[in-house]
Design a protein around this motif. Structure first.
Motif, short mmCIF file in Angstrom:
data_model
loop_
_atom_site.label_atom_id
_atom_site.label_comp_id
_atom_site.label_asym_id
_atom_site.label_seq_id
_atom_site.Cartn_x
_atom_site.Cartn_y
_atom_site.Cartn_z
N GLU A 77 48.77 107.32 -12.35
CA GLU A 77 50.12 107.69 -12.78
C GLU A 77 51.16 106.70 -12.25
O GLU A 77 52.06 106.29 -12.98
CB GLU A 77 50.45 109.10 -12.29
CG GLU A 77 49.66 110.20 -12.99
CD GLU A 77 49.84 111.55 -12.33
OE1 GLU A 77 49.54 112.56 -12.99
OE2 GLU A 77 50.28 111.61 -11.16
N LEU A 78 51.00 106.32 -10.99
CA LEU A 78 51.96 105.38 -10.38
C LEU A 78 51.83 104.00 -10.98
O LEU A 78 52.83 103.31 -11.22
CB LEU A 78 51.76 105.33 -8.87
CG LEU A 78 52.10 106.62 -8.12
CD1 LEU A 78 51.75 106.48 -6.64
CD2 LEU A 78 53.57 106.98 -8.29
N ALA A 79 50.59 103.58 -11.25
CA ALA A 79 50.37 102.27 -11.85
C ALA A 79 51.03 102.20 -13.22
O ALA A 79 51.66 101.20 -13.58
CB ALA A 79 48.87 101.99 -11.96
N ALA A 122 54.12 93.06 -6.86
CA ALA A 122 53.79 94.36 -7.45
C ALA A 122 53.75 95.48 -6.42
O ALA A 122 54.28 96.58 -6.64
CB ALA A 122 52.46 94.26 -8.18
N ALA A 123 53.14 95.22 -5.28
CA ALA A 123 53.04 96.25 -4.24
C ALA A 123 54.41 96.65 -3.74
O ALA A 123 54.67 97.83 -3.44
CB ALA A 123 52.17 95.76 -3.08
N VAL A 182 51.88 98.26 -13.23
CA VAL A 182 51.06 97.38 -12.42
C VAL A 182 49.62 97.90 -12.43
O VAL A 182 49.34 98.96 -12.98
CB VAL A 182 51.57 97.30 -10.96
CG1 VAL A 182 52.99 96.76 -10.91
CG2 VAL A 182 51.52 98.68 -10.30
N SER A 183 48.73 97.14 -11.79
CA SER A 183 47.35 97.60 -11.65
C SER A 183 47.25 98.56 -10.46
O SER A 183 48.22 98.77 -9.74
CB SER A 183 46.41 96.41 -11.43
OG SER A 183 46.67 95.81 -10.17
N VAL A 193 49.09 99.49 -5.99
CA VAL A 193 49.45 100.88 -5.73
C VAL A 193 48.81 101.33 -4.42
O VAL A 193 49.47 101.96 -3.58
CB VAL A 193 49.00 101.79 -6.89
CG1 VAL A 193 49.20 103.27 -6.50
CG2 VAL A 193 49.77 101.48 -8.16
N ARG A 194 47.55 100.99 -4.23
CA ARG A 194 46.87 101.37 -2.98
C ARG A 194 47.56 100.75 -1.78
O ARG A 194 47.74 101.39 -0.74
CB ARG A 194 45.41 100.92 -3.03
CG ARG A 194 44.58 101.60 -4.10
CD ARG A 194 43.11 101.29 -3.97
NE ARG A 194 42.39 101.69 -5.17
CZ ARG A 194 41.97 100.86 -6.11
NH1 ARG A 194 42.20 99.55 -5.98
NH2 ARG A 194 41.32 101.30 -7.16
#
Length: 239
Positions: A60-62, A33-34, A67-68, A72-73
């Protein structure tokens, strides 16, 4: 004594090589996911879908990638290290605009790498000449179609091929990082100065001709003029 568990017509044994009921081959796994978030944001930044000054939020990106927020972080931290964004706690990630200083730094470093690579490429291997010829023709076709983003990508590939021709993997990795930054600069400049595309293609042809002729000095000089134009445009000296 243990009893066999077979009964009725179920007494036959399936041959080891019988694939009738074998499960289908597994599908290729999706990237983590990352990694998907990282690729999504980076491509959007490099192609100016996320302009400099845009504030991106984790939510917004998730949602955009599906994804969670945790991956994203992770992706945003990686992009901050690469200098494409700046993180602001509880606010989001700011897409950093291209500065005149960044352009100068990137061009200076590219000149060091690319002029060295051009000299070392002589005498050029036939495979390199063939690959550069293919890329030059592709770029002409993309320019005729008006696909500026594709022109910029092919431009990056053209120069990267020459650097890879040195056989120095560390230098190639360093150069890839520079070219990511240059891609964003190149797309921006091509939109602002569409007449520059024809000049870029002509200069690529000049570099290729020097390499084909085995003229190291001419190749180095052609690379120097070609790479410096972005810095000249940034300082207001259009050429």
């Amino acid at each position: 004594m243990a009893l066999a568990t077979t009964s009725g017509t179920d007494t036959h044994t399936t041959p080891a090589n019988d694939t009738t009921d074998a499960p289908a081959a597994p599908r290729a796994k999706r990237p983590p996911a990352a990694e998907r978030v990282y690729a999504h944001v980076k491509q959007a930044v490099l192609h100016r879908e996320y302009e400099g000054g845009t504030l991106l939020t984790e939510g917004e990106l998730a949602e955009a990638v599906g994804v969670s927020r945790t991956p994203v972080r992770e992706a945003l931290l990686r992009l901050e290290v690469e200098g494409l964004i700046r993180l602001y706690p509880k606010k989001g990630a700011l897409v950093l605009p291209v500065s005149a200083r960044e352009i100068t730094d990137v061009v200076e470093t590219r000149l060091l790498v690319e002029q060295y690579a051009a000299r070392k490429a002589v005498p050029a291997a036939p495979a390199l000449i063939e690959r550069l010829s293919e890329l030059l023709e592709r770029q002409r076709e993309q320019a005729e179609a008006g696909d500026l983003a594709a022109v910029a990508v092919t431009d990056r590939c053209f120069h990267a091929e020459i650097v890879r021709g040195t056989g120095n993997e560390i230098l190639s990795r360093l150069y890839d990082q520079l070219r990511d930054r240059q891609l964003r600069m190149g797309v921006a400049v091509m939109h602002a100065h569409p007449d520059r595309i024809a000049k870029t293609i002509a200069e690529h042809a000049e570099i290729l001709r020097a390499l084909r002729d085995g003229d190291a000095d001419a190749a180095v000089e052609a690379v120097g003029r070609h790479v410096s134009w972005v810095r000249n445009l940034a300082s207001g000296e259009v050429r």
